[in-house]
Scaffold this active site. Structure first.
Site, PDB file in Angstrom:
ATOM      1  N   ALA A   1       7.839   0.701   4.354  1.00 36.33           N
ATOM      2  CA  ALA A   1       8.585   1.418   3.318  1.00 36.33           C
ATOM      3  C   ALA A   1       9.248   2.681   3.878  1.00 36.33           C
ATOM      4  O   ALA A   1      10.399   2.982   3.538  1.00 36.33           O
ATOM      5  CB  ALA A   1       7.656   1.764   2.156  1.00 36.33           C
TER       6      ALA A   1
ATOM      7  N   VAL B   1       0.864  -1.186   0.000  1.00 37.65           N
ATOM      8  CA  VAL B   1       0.000   0.000   0.000  1.00 37.65           C
ATOM      9  C   VAL B   1       0.903   1.239   0.000  1.00 37.65           C
ATOM     10  O   VAL B   1       2.040   1.187   0.464  1.00 37.65           O
ATOM     11  CB  VAL B   1      -0.928   0.032   1.244  1.00 37.65           C
TER      12      VAL B   1
ATOM     13  N   GLN C   1       0.757   3.816   1.775  1.00 39.99           N
ATOM     14  CA  GLN C   1       1.022   4.346   3.110  1.00 39.99           C
ATOM     15  C   GLN C   1       1.867   3.394   3.974  1.00 39.99           C
ATOM     16  O   GLN C   1       1.912   3.543   5.196  1.00 39.99           O
ATOM     17  CB  GLN C   1      -0.304   4.664   3.820  1.00 39.99           C
ATOM     18  N   SER C   2       2.510   2.442   3.340  1.00 39.97           N
ATOM     19  CA  SER C   2       3.286   1.425   4.060  1.00 39.97           C
ATOM     20  C   SER C   2       4.234   1.999   5.119  1.00 39.97           C
ATOM     21  O   SER C   2       5.087   2.838   4.811  1.00 39.97           O
ATOM     22  CB  SER C   2       4.086   0.624   3.028  1.00 39.97           C
ATOM     23  N   ASN C   3       4.097   1.523   6.359  1.00 36.34           N
ATOM     24  CA  ASN C   3       5.039   1.893   7.433  1.00 36.34           C
ATOM     25  C   ASN C   3       6.404   1.320   7.150  1.00 36.34           C
ATOM     26  O   ASN C   3       7.426   1.946   7.384  1.00 36.34           O
ATOM     27  CB  ASN C   3       4.584   1.304   8.777  1.00 36.34           C
TER      28      ASN C   3
END
Ligand code: PLP
Length: 359
Positions: free
Chosen positions: A98, A92, A94-96
């Site tokens: 990443a 996604v 909004q990946s944490n």
């Protein structure tokens, strides 16, 4: 009823595990130890057990989170391989994971690249905005083979490999992290289990349960570390999305790969992987129980959990306390895995629910 007495654990096992962890390459970024503290007002409100929170959200990198401890080992490996570019991904926008990867790459002097899927790809809010400040090379791609039966994680890995080829053709040395569902991610939380054990012993408490939002490396590492150390604490992994078929054996195998890598004799069997499903509508979506948990922790303690991961783990814990699965005389640890960076990306929905509740 569990009978762990943490004070009576064999200290030599703790030293042995520390030696095994120190033998692997590590680029230390976590501000150690992350705090462990009691949340007495939450316990009081629930009329429940003593609750302590292990603050992986205060890891000291970006806006914190469980990936930092794993990245100590991922960057350690990348540096050992003399990489100059660090490529990661997220299912996604909004990946944490990443954002933590990008921040860690910068801290270690590597160039950050992330390959993301377009779900909620608003670059003005949440984690997506943070990539702008970090200066990450962000690639938002659709799956190259839509409708193909391959696992989404596999398709994302393929896209990451393509970007890696591009960097290689420019003479760079990219290191690609396909997923944190990786033995070194598990090692990160064996390290977390050891740190937590030291803190538990210092605090003189005897927790019977550890709750964590995880369906992968974090849970596997906590379970493996505790099994090696000989605690009989029950680690409950709360899922933030659907549980895929064969999940128990996948996590067991991953943990056992990590055990081989660490050169410890402990092995998990599927019975060690205890899970609870509180995913609501699924991965990337808020849940009603999670929202209530978010408000409860903020109202009682002034601490925030995020709307799509940590809130579900906390909701799982709260639900089990209300069902009486954890006695009032017991002590439980909640591992706060971070994720607060996404908050603004869900701001409208949170505010709408708030209006509905108060009006
Ligand atoms: C990634 C993540 C988790 C879960 O991690 P696992 O890899 O499933 O162990 C939990 N909470 C937050 C905030 C995360 O970003």
């Amino acid at each position: 009823m569990y009978t762990t007495s943490w004070a009576r654990l064999d200290s030599r096992k703790l030293d042995e595990l520390r030696e095994k962890l120190d033998a692997l390459p590590r680029f230390p970024m976590v501000q150690r130890p992350t705090p462990l503290h009691e949340v007495a007002r939450l316990s009081e409100r629930l009329d429940g057990p003593r609750i302590f929170v292990k603050r992986e959200d205060l890891s000291g990198l970006a806006l914190g989170g469980n990936k930092t401890r794993e990245l100590d080992y991922f960057l350690g490996a990348a540096i050992a391989d003399e990489a100059d570019v660090f490529i990661a991904g997220g299912g996604v926008a909004q990946s944490n994971h990443a954002v933590q990867c990008s921040a860690a790459a910068r801290k270690a002097g590597l160039r950050p690249v992330v390959v993301l899927r377009p779900f909620r790809a608003d670059p003005t809010v949440g984690n997506h905005l943070l990539h702008l400040l970090i200066g990450t090379d962000v690639r938002i791609t659709e799956p190259t083979q839509p409708g193909h039966s391959e696992h989404p994680r596999f398709l994302l890995a393929q896209d990451m490999d393509k970007v890696a080829d591009e960097y290689r053709s420019q003479g760079c040395r990219p290191w690609v992290l396909h997923s944190s569902f990786h033995p070194l991610g598990v090692v990160g939380f064996v390290d977390g289990a050891l740190e937590l054990t030291d803190q538990i012993r210092d605090a003189g408490i005897d927790p019977t349960h550890i709750y964590v939002t995880s369906s992968g490396a974090t849970q596997a590492g906590l379970v493996l570390g505790n099994k090696f150390l000989g605690t009989d604490v029950r680690v409950v992994g709360v899922h933030s999305g659907e549980t895929p078929p064969g999940h128990g054996s996948m996590v067991t195998n991953l943990a056992n790969d990590a055990a081989s890598l660490l050169d410890i004799p402990t092995r998990l069997d599927e019975g060690d992987v205890v899970s609870a499903a509180f995913q609501g509508e699924g991965y990337g979506y808020m849940s009603a129980a999670g929202l209530e948990a978010m408000r409860l922790l903020a109202e009682t303690e002034g601490i925030f959990v995020d709307p799509v991961y940590t809130s579900k783990g906390l909701a799982g814990l709260i639900s089990h306390i209300r069902e009486g699965r954890i006695g009032k005389g017991e002590t439980v640890i909640f591992v706060h895995t971070g994720g607060v960076g996404v908050m603004s990306a869900y701001g409208k929905e949170i505010a709408a629910t708030d209006a509905a509740l108060s009006g």
